[in-house]
Design a protein around this motif. Sequence first.
Motif, PDB file in Angstrom:
ATOM      1  N   ASP A  50       0.873  -1.172   0.000  1.00 54.32           N
ATOM      2  CA  ASP A  50       0.000   0.000   0.000  1.00 54.32           C
ATOM      3  C   ASP A  50       0.915   1.228   0.000  1.00 54.32           C
ATOM      4  OD1 ASP A  50      -1.703   2.100   0.704  1.00 54.32           O
ATOM      5  OD2 ASP A  50      -2.968   0.780   1.920  1.00 54.32           O
ATOM      6  N   LEU A  51       0.702   2.131  -0.941  1.00 53.48           N
ATOM      7  CA  LEU A  51       1.542   3.329  -1.029  1.00 53.48           C
ATOM      8  C   LEU A  51       1.652   4.034   0.318  1.00 53.48           C
ATOM      9  CD1 LEU A  51       3.083   5.381  -2.859  1.00 53.48           C
ATOM     10  CD2 LEU A  51       0.900   6.569  -3.109  1.00 53.48           C
ATOM     11  N   PHE A  52       0.519   4.074   1.058  1.00 52.78           N
ATOM     12  CA  PHE A  52       0.514   4.789   2.340  1.00 52.78           C
ATOM     13  C   PHE A  52       1.491   4.173   3.350  1.00 52.78           C
ATOM     14  CE2 PHE A  52      -3.507   5.893   0.386  1.00 52.78           C
ATOM     15  CZ  PHE A  52      -3.581   7.257   0.620  1.00 52.78           C
ATOM     16  N   ASP A  53       1.782   2.877   3.208  1.00 54.54           N
ATOM     17  CA  ASP A  53       2.687   2.197   4.149  1.00 54.54           C
ATOM     18  C   ASP A  53       4.160   2.416   3.805  1.00 54.54           C
ATOM     19  OD1 ASP A  53       0.526   1.216   5.481  1.00 54.54           O
ATOM     20  OD2 ASP A  53       0.549  -0.740   4.465  1.00 54.54           O
ATOM     21  N   VAL A  54       4.446   2.811   2.579  1.00 52.29           N
ATOM     22  CA  VAL A  54       5.861   2.885   2.179  1.00 52.29           C
ATOM     23  C   VAL A  54       6.331   4.270   1.754  1.00 52.29           C
ATOM     24  CG1 VAL A  54       6.040   0.443   1.522  1.00 52.29           C
ATOM     25  CG2 VAL A  54       5.317   2.121  -0.208  1.00 52.29           C
ATOM     26  N   VAL A  55       5.395   5.165   1.433  1.00 55.64           N
ATOM     27  CA  VAL A  55       5.807   6.426   0.804  1.00 55.64           C
ATOM     28  C   VAL A  55       6.772   7.221   1.679  1.00 55.64           C
ATOM     29  CG1 VAL A  55       3.789   7.820   1.536  1.00 55.64           C
ATOM     30  CG2 VAL A  55       4.968   8.351  -0.611  1.00 55.64           C
ATOM     31  N   ASP A  56       6.595   7.177   3.000  1.00 57.01           N
ATOM     32  CA  ASP A  56       7.493   7.956   3.874  1.00 57.01           C
ATOM     33  C   ASP A  56       8.902   7.370   3.937  1.00 57.01           C
ATOM     34  OD1 ASP A  56       5.605   9.879   4.545  1.00 57.01           O
ATOM     35  OD2 ASP A  56       4.750   8.625   6.122  1.00 57.01           O
ATOM     36  N   MET A  57       9.051   6.107   3.532  1.00 60.86           N
ATOM     37  CA  MET A  57      10.383   5.486   3.576  1.00 60.86           C
ATOM     38  C   MET A  57      11.165   5.725   2.292  1.00 60.86           C
ATOM     39  SD  MET A  57       9.954   1.801   5.408  1.00 60.86           S
ATOM     40  CE  MET A  57       8.340   1.236   4.904  1.00 60.86           C
ATOM     41  N   LEU A  58      10.514   6.229   1.253  1.00 57.92           N
ATOM     42  CA  LEU A  58      11.197   6.382  -0.038  1.00 57.92           C
ATOM     43  C   LEU A  58      12.118   7.604  -0.001  1.00 57.92           C
ATOM     44  CD1 LEU A  58       8.185   5.517  -2.371  1.00 57.92           C
ATOM     45  CD2 LEU A  58      10.024   4.018  -1.583  1.00 57.92           C
ATOM     46  N   PRO A  59      13.269   7.509  -0.684  1.00 57.29           N
ATOM     47  CA  PRO A  59      14.210   8.638  -0.632  1.00 57.29           C
ATOM     48  C   PRO A  59      13.657   9.896  -1.306  1.00 57.29           C
ATOM     49  CG  PRO A  59      14.995   6.903  -2.112  1.00 57.29           C
ATOM     50  CD  PRO A  59      13.758   6.378  -1.469  1.00 57.29           C
ATOM     51  N   LYS A  60      14.025  11.049  -0.766  1.00 59.64           N
ATOM     52  CA  LYS A  60      13.501  12.338  -1.287  1.00 59.64           C
ATOM     53  C   LYS A  60      14.420  12.865  -2.391  1.00 59.64           C
ATOM     54  CE  LYS A  60      10.608  12.607   2.298  1.00 59.64           C
ATOM     55  NZ  LYS A  60      10.031  11.276   2.167  1.00 59.64           N
ATOM     56  N   GLY A  61      13.803  13.603  -3.315  1.00 59.16           N
ATOM     57  CA  GLY A  61      14.587  14.340  -4.323  1.00 59.16           C
ATOM     58  C   GLY A  61      15.401  13.483  -5.265  1.00 59.16           C
ATOM     59  N   VAL A  62      14.905  12.301  -5.633  1.00 57.98           N
ATOM     60  CA  VAL A  62      15.720  11.395  -6.460  1.00 57.98           C
ATOM     61  C   VAL A  62      15.166  11.142  -7.863  1.00 57.98           C
ATOM     62  CG1 VAL A  62      16.737  10.177  -4.489  1.00 57.98           C
ATOM     63  CG2 VAL A  62      14.564   9.353  -5.466  1.00 57.98           C
ATOM     64  N   ALA A  63      13.885  11.403  -8.091  1.00 65.22           N
ATOM     65  CA  ALA A  63      13.276  11.003  -9.373  1.00 65.22           C
ATOM     66  C   ALA A  63      13.361  12.127 -10.403  1.00 65.22           C
ATOM     67  CB  ALA A  63      11.818  10.603  -9.160  1.00 65.22           C
ATOM     68  N   ASP A  64      13.858  11.763 -11.592  1.00 62.15           N
ATOM     69  CA  ASP A  64      13.824  12.719 -12.713  1.00 62.15           C
ATOM     70  C   ASP A  64      12.391  12.901 -13.187  1.00 62.15           C
ATOM     71  OD1 ASP A  64      16.810  13.096 -13.603  1.00 62.15           O
ATOM     72  OD2 ASP A  64      16.565  10.974 -13.118  1.00 62.15           O
ATOM     73  N   LEU A  65      11.632  11.823 -13.070  1.00 61.53           N
ATOM     74  CA  LEU A  65      10.278  11.822 -13.620  1.00 61.53           C
ATOM     75  C   LEU A  65       9.374  10.967 -12.738  1.00 61.53           C
ATOM     76  CD1 LEU A  65       8.186  12.202 -15.945  1.00 61.53           C
ATOM     77  CD2 LEU A  65       9.240  10.245 -17.070  1.00 61.53           C
ATOM     78  N   ILE A  66       8.180  11.486 -12.458  1.00 59.37           N
ATOM     79  CA  ILE A  66       7.166  10.690 -11.744  1.00 59.37           C
ATOM     80  C   ILE A  66       5.930  10.638 -12.627  1.00 59.37           C
ATOM     81  CG2 ILE A  66       5.714  10.526  -9.685  1.00 59.37           C
ATOM     82  CD1 ILE A  66       7.892  11.866  -8.078  1.00 59.37           C
ATOM     83  N   ILE A  67       5.450   9.429 -12.861  1.00 62.39           N
ATOM     84  CA  ILE A  67       4.229   9.253 -13.651  1.00 62.39           C
ATOM     85  C   ILE A  67       3.172   8.679 -12.713  1.00 62.39           C
ATOM     86  CG2 ILE A  67       3.166   8.001 -15.577  1.00 62.39           C
ATOM     87  CD1 ILE A  67       5.910   8.024 -16.946  1.00 62.39           C
ATOM     88  N   ILE A  68       2.041   9.390 -12.589  1.00 62.66           N
ATOM     89  CA  ILE A  68       1.006   8.954 -11.641  1.00 62.66           C
ATOM     90  C   ILE A  68      -0.294   8.694 -12.387  1.00 62.66           C
ATOM     91  CG2 ILE A  68      -0.126   9.423  -9.455  1.00 62.66           C
ATOM     92  CD1 ILE A  68       1.889  11.569  -8.860  1.00 62.66           C
TER      93      ILE A  68
END
Length: 319
Positions: A50-68
């Motif tokens: 579940d995105l809500f369970d992991v999003v806070d653990m993901l590194p900040k400022g690393v993605a060139d591109l985010i597709i949602i």
Amino acid sequence: MTEKIRAERNRTLTVEDSERGLYSQNLLTAEKLKANHKLSFLTNKTIRADLFDVVDMLPKGVADLIIIDPPYNLTKDYNGLKFRALDQSEYLEYLRSWFPKVVSILKPNGSLYLCGDWKSTAALQTVMEENLTILNRITWQREKGRGASQNWKNGMEDIWFGVNNKKDYYFDVESVKIKRKVNAPYRENGKPKDWEATENGNFRLTYPSNLWDDISIPYWSMPENTDHPTQKPEKLIAKLILASCPEGGFVFDPFLGSGTTSVVAKKLGRNYLGVEINEEYTLWAEKRITLANSNKTVQGYVNGVFWERNSLNSQKKCA
Ligand SMILES: C[S@@+](CC[C@H](N)C(=O)[O-])C[C@H]1O[C@@H](n2cnc3c(N)ncnc32)[C@H](O)[C@@H]1O
């Protein structure tokens, strides 16, 4: 799971019971992330969570591109995970509950695309404006849509394009040119002006606008097709990646579904990370990612050029 009976030419990708172990061993989970969430550990992976369970653990400022490509504001069954249509303000609150966290994963010079239909687009515009600078709204004319006796058939989707910094972002328009048939071939001194004559007709290379009418949804006869109810076409995702992520860059998709973003990133030489809650979808994603080792074809994208929908050469394989 009950076996579906499929037509002979149906190329829909499935995962056999005997393959499940193979594809699930690549998956990351929230537990594995608790132990290690360095970028090097997450690169080129699928997180089943579940995105809500992991999003806070993901590194900040690393993605060139985010597709949602989030659940749209429609009542939909994602293989047992039921999403209920909300009223506009509830849907906006749902978006606000995760969108800023996902944006924090973007590089300062990164780009983000957010997909939705006409019903969700007002809420999408609001969260985009609250968190990024909007540079455009692409409208994709989808070709196929559900008919309604008392309404217009829904044949479009929006893709909002935003950046962290409008003075510093990557955009390679040359890589997303479209080869279109020329209806009125104009000649100067007897020579074609800005078009070429080929054995298949007269064509011109054009710069893409924000109205996309050259992409059909995946059909059962296409090898990229899965049973995911809202799978995006590889051709559409290829445009976003080529235009907005440099080669070797990093693409993140928080609602990965059947894996289209990761598959296309791999085919085009970009790194990827995706999160998907549904186990079955993550297995389809992993199988598609594995198949991309030996087949880098994106239907409709041939030798560095996007071909019009259903045009002859769009069916041929890239070199
Ligand atoms: C619109 S679909 C994405 C389809 C995808 N672009 C593709 O090409 O297959 C949205 C996906 O988000 C997943 N999802 C919904 N809520 C989620 C959550 N909280 N965390 C992770 N995934 C979620 C659904 O299972 C669904 O597969």
